[in-house]
Scaffold this motif. Sequence first.
Motif, PDB file in Angstrom:
ATOM      1  N   MET A  40       0.829  -1.209   0.000  1.00  0.00           N
ATOM      2  CA  MET A  40       0.000   0.000   0.000  1.00  0.00           C
ATOM      3  C   MET A  40       0.862   1.257   0.000  1.00  0.00           C
ATOM      4  O   MET A  40       0.488   2.267  -0.580  1.00  0.00           O
ATOM      5  CB  MET A  40      -0.962   0.000   1.189  1.00  0.00           C
ATOM      6  CG  MET A  40      -2.066  -1.043   1.052  1.00  0.00           C
ATOM      7  SD  MET A  40      -2.917  -1.016  -0.555  1.00  0.00           S
ATOM      8  CE  MET A  40      -3.598   0.625  -0.572  1.00  0.00           C
TER       9      MET A  40
ATOM     10  N   ARG B 106       0.310   3.989  -3.002  1.00  0.00           N
ATOM     11  CA  ARG B 106      -0.008   5.394  -2.722  1.00  0.00           C
ATOM     12  C   ARG B 106       0.854   6.355  -3.540  1.00  0.00           C
ATOM     13  O   ARG B 106       0.514   7.508  -3.702  1.00  0.00           O
ATOM     14  CB  ARG B 106       0.147   5.679  -1.236  1.00  0.00           C
ATOM     15  CG  ARG B 106      -0.978   5.102  -0.424  1.00  0.00           C
ATOM     16  CD  ARG B 106      -0.896   5.512   1.049  1.00  0.00           C
ATOM     17  NE  ARG B 106      -1.883   4.777   1.810  1.00  0.00           N
ATOM     18  CZ  ARG B 106      -1.627   3.684   2.525  1.00  0.00           C
ATOM     19  NH1 ARG B 106      -0.405   3.204   2.606  1.00  0.00           N
ATOM     20  NH2 ARG B 106      -2.591   3.070   3.180  1.00  0.00           N
ATOM     21  N   HIS B 107       1.980   5.881  -4.051  1.00  0.00           N
ATOM     22  CA  HIS B 107       2.872   6.736  -4.837  1.00  0.00           C
ATOM     23  C   HIS B 107       2.689   6.575  -6.338  1.00  0.00           C
ATOM     24  O   HIS B 107       3.374   7.221  -7.119  1.00  0.00           O
ATOM     25  CB  HIS B 107       4.327   6.454  -4.454  1.00  0.00           C
ATOM     26  CG  HIS B 107       4.660   6.918  -3.083  1.00  0.00           C
ATOM     27  ND1 HIS B 107       4.518   6.122  -1.971  1.00  0.00           N
ATOM     28  CD2 HIS B 107       5.101   8.114  -2.631  1.00  0.00           C
ATOM     29  CE1 HIS B 107       4.864   6.797  -0.899  1.00  0.00           C
ATOM     30  NE2 HIS B 107       5.229   8.017  -1.269  1.00  0.00           N
TER      31      HIS B 107
ATOM     32  N   CYS C 115      -2.561   8.333 -10.291  1.00  0.00           N
ATOM     33  CA  CYS C 115      -3.903   7.800 -10.495  1.00  0.00           C
ATOM     34  C   CYS C 115      -4.623   8.589 -11.585  1.00  0.00           C
ATOM     35  O   CYS C 115      -4.589   9.812 -11.605  1.00  0.00           O
ATOM     36  CB  CYS C 115      -4.669   7.905  -9.181  1.00  0.00           C
ATOM     37  SG  CYS C 115      -6.373   7.402  -9.294  1.00  0.00           S
TER      38      CYS C 115
ATOM     39  N   CYS D  90     -10.052   8.545  -6.815  1.00  0.00           N
ATOM     40  CA  CYS D  90      -8.704   8.100  -6.453  1.00  0.00           C
ATOM     41  C   CYS D  90      -8.556   7.922  -4.947  1.00  0.00           C
ATOM     42  O   CYS D  90      -7.735   7.134  -4.500  1.00  0.00           O
ATOM     43  CB  CYS D  90      -7.656   9.096  -6.933  1.00  0.00           C
ATOM     44  SG  CYS D  90      -7.448   9.038  -8.724  1.00  0.00           S
ATOM     45  N   ASN D  91      -9.299   8.670  -4.168  1.00  0.00           N
ATOM     46  CA  ASN D  91      -9.196   8.543  -2.720  1.00  0.00           C
ATOM     47  C   ASN D  91      -9.761   7.224  -2.208  1.00  0.00           C
ATOM     48  O   ASN D  91      -9.482   6.807  -1.107  1.00  0.00           O
ATOM     49  CB  ASN D  91      -9.885   9.712  -2.014  1.00  0.00           C
ATOM     50  CG  ASN D  91      -9.165  11.011  -2.295  1.00  0.00           C
ATOM     51  OD1 ASN D  91      -7.938  11.037  -2.423  1.00  0.00           O
ATOM     52  ND2 ASN D  91      -9.920  12.083  -2.427  1.00  0.00           N
TER      53      ASN D  91
ATOM     54  N   ARG E  17      -9.206   4.249  -3.462  1.00  0.00           N
ATOM     55  CA  ARG E  17      -8.430   3.107  -3.961  1.00  0.00           C
ATOM     56  C   ARG E  17      -8.720   1.958  -3.102  1.00  0.00           C
ATOM     57  O   ARG E  17      -8.461   1.100  -2.692  1.00  0.00           O
ATOM     58  CB  ARG E  17      -6.944   3.383  -3.963  1.00  0.00           C
ATOM     59  CG  ARG E  17      -6.522   4.407  -4.930  1.00  0.00           C
ATOM     60  CD  ARG E  17      -5.034   4.484  -4.854  1.00  0.00           C
ATOM     61  NE  ARG E  17      -4.622   5.752  -5.407  1.00  0.00           N
ATOM     62  CZ  ARG E  17      -3.488   5.953  -5.979  1.00  0.00           C
ATOM     63  NH1 ARG E  17      -2.625   5.005  -6.086  1.00  0.00           N
ATOM     64  NH2 ARG E  17      -3.154   7.120  -6.458  1.00  0.00           N
TER      65      ARG E  17
END
Length: 135
Positions: free
Chosen positions: A116, A120-121, A124, A132-133, A135
């Motif tokens: 994860m 997060r990097h 998106c 995208c938040n 995911r």
Amino acid sequence: MFKSFRKKKSLGTIYNKHDRIFRQGEAGNSLWYVQSGSVALILKIREHRQLLSVLKKKDIFGIPHLFGEKYRYCTAIAKEDGTAVMKLDKKLMIERMHTDPSFSYNITKMLSERLMGVVRHVPCECSEIGDCNGR
């Protein structure tokens, strides 16, 4: 080049800053446990070096070798003087995973957290996959 002195202590090895624990491409069949200090994992592609992660006390690395990976995918370097790292035998680790479900759970949890952290990097494309938040 001067090689730093390494000494054994409580089942692990103590490394000085910049000492190499292992090199990318070497054969490997063990995991490593950080007892103290910190370790940098560095990936080399051609002449470019990329810092993958900095591991701290109680972190385990080399996990791909539990699942059949034969060669080190990165180089591990001590980040500070007095970094203590214990080498863990693959066979014993697998036995422990079979006899102690909480150990297996903690390994799985650590892998999930690392994955994860990578996800997060990743850029998106919200228009293609939605929010995208979420995911």
